[in-house]
Design an enzyme around this catalytic site. Structure first.
Site, short mmCIF file in Angstrom:
data_model
loop_
_atom_site.label_atom_id
_atom_site.label_comp_id
_atom_site.label_asym_id
_atom_site.label_seq_id
_atom_site.Cartn_x
_atom_site.Cartn_y
_atom_site.Cartn_z
N SER A 181 -2.12 -49.14 -55.29
CA SER A 181 -2.28 -47.86 -56.33
C SER A 181 -3.54 -48.04 -56.96
O SER A 181 -3.59 -47.09 -57.79
CB SER A 181 -1.10 -48.11 -57.16
OG SER A 181 0.23 -47.72 -56.23
N LYS B 284 5.27 -44.89 -63.95
CA LYS B 284 3.78 -45.04 -64.20
C LYS B 284 3.48 -43.91 -65.35
O LYS B 284 2.60 -44.22 -66.46
CB LYS B 284 2.75 -44.76 -63.13
CG LYS B 284 2.97 -45.89 -62.19
CD LYS B 284 2.18 -45.40 -60.72
CE LYS B 284 2.11 -46.73 -59.89
NZ LYS B 284 1.36 -46.31 -58.50
#
Length: 337
Positions: free
Chosen positions: A237, A280
């Site tokens: 990521s 997130k």
């Protein structure tokens, strides 16, 4: 035991007698799904619960945690109250967690301090506001450090998923005289190391279009560091954040302090989708971020983000790394100033 086709005659080896478990509903919990064995996970209906938002924590504190801690510490509502603003300060400056365990401990500390003052007779009725928290709980444990960290070229703010929810991740890149070596530090796993190598190769392949002198790579060593080196980090990521950090370093343009990003990259410059978007983005909101750069193919995950977070957060979808770089980097004129 968990298989309804067979557990009607489950036999307990300790008691030595059979039990009919076919009508029993089993609820199992785990912090990480990856560590649950496959055959066990195959027999379960998986329900994922993400961390609380700031507003949700405030309501939990007002309705449940505050009354419980008042009773536990022998302080009535007529003797001590905590303002909503004080609770928000505790949530924002003294805790950074997906749940509310630390929040309850902090609230307990506030009421213990109040109980002592009531017992000493120094105050008959106490109202705790934000200005009194430092004297009771000490200096704030967390601060908005994004602007401070991203004020120089070579630093980008990434977003990471953790078992306790989401978190922000700083990617730092530095260039020193050398022979083209890539140095990686910060307890990075194999996948994250490969992302860093892919990010460097991608920036090298696009050096001319980015206005970077290609000769710099041959006579420089590139060091990529992810702080909090005692914490292992892995996953793809951070690919976009690493690439943007390298572009920022080589062009001298700092990244925007209000922007964080997540996404995997390919050597063709594509931004690929990743998981954990809700966690997130919620973590970015807690850290004071106002813009998040997501892979364009993750736009469908925006519906899962709480409405109060979407109201204060601007999201931008990136299909290619050029989109992410143009959005995340300060303009050249601003950088020159």
């Amino acid at each position: 035991m968990l298989d309804p086709e067979q557990n009607s005659t489950f036999r307990d080896n300790y008691l030595g007698v059979p039990f009919d478990l076919s009508s029993v509903l089993f609820i199992c919990t785990a912090n990480m799904l990856d560590t649950v064995p496959g055959p066990l996970r195959d027999r379960m209906e998986v329900i994922e619960l993400s961390g609380y938002t700031e507003d949700e924590k405030l309501q939990i504190a007002k309705r449940y945690l505050v009354p419980r801690q008042q009773e536990a510490n022998g302080v009535g509502a007529e003797q001590c109250t905590v303002t909503d603003e004080a609770l928000r300060h505790i949530i924002r400056d003294y805790t950074r967690e997906a749940g509310v365990r630390t929040l309850e401990r902090m609230i307990g500390g506030v009421f213990r301090s109040a109980a002592m003052r009531v017992a000493e007779g120094t105050s008959a009725r106490i109202e705790i506001g934000p200005e009194e928290l430092a004297a009771i709980l000490g200096a704030p444990r967390f601060e908005n450090e994004v602007a401070m960290r991203t004020s120089v070229p070579g630093v980008a703010t990434g977003l990471a998923w953790t078992p306790a929810g989401g978190d922000i991740l700083f990617i730092e890149a530095a260039r020193t005289a050398g022979g083209g070596k890539l140095i990686l530090t910060g307890q990075l796993g194999d996948v994250m190391k490969e992302s860093a190598q892919a990010a460097l190769s991608l920036v090298k392949s696009r050096a001319r279009s980015l206005g970077i002198d290609e000769a710099l790579f041959a006579k420089s060593d590139i060091h990529i560091h992810v702080p909090a080196g005692a914490i292992p980090k892995d996953g793809p990521s951070a690919g976009v954040a690493m690439t943007v950090a390298l572009i920022s370093l080589m062009t001298g343009r700092p990244t925007r302090s209000d922007t964080a990003m997540t996404g995997e990259i390919s050597l063709r410059g594509l931004v690929l989708p990743v998981g954990g978007i809700k966690e997130k983005v919620t973590a970015a909101s807690r850290a004071g971020i106002t813009t998040v750069l997501l892979p364009a193919r993750n736009r469908r995950d925006l519906d899962d983000i709480p409405e109060e977070v979407r109201k204060v957060m601007r999201s931008s979808g990136a299909k290619r790394i050029d989109d992410a770089a143009s959005e995340a980097l300060e303009q050249e004129k601003a950088a020159a100033e």
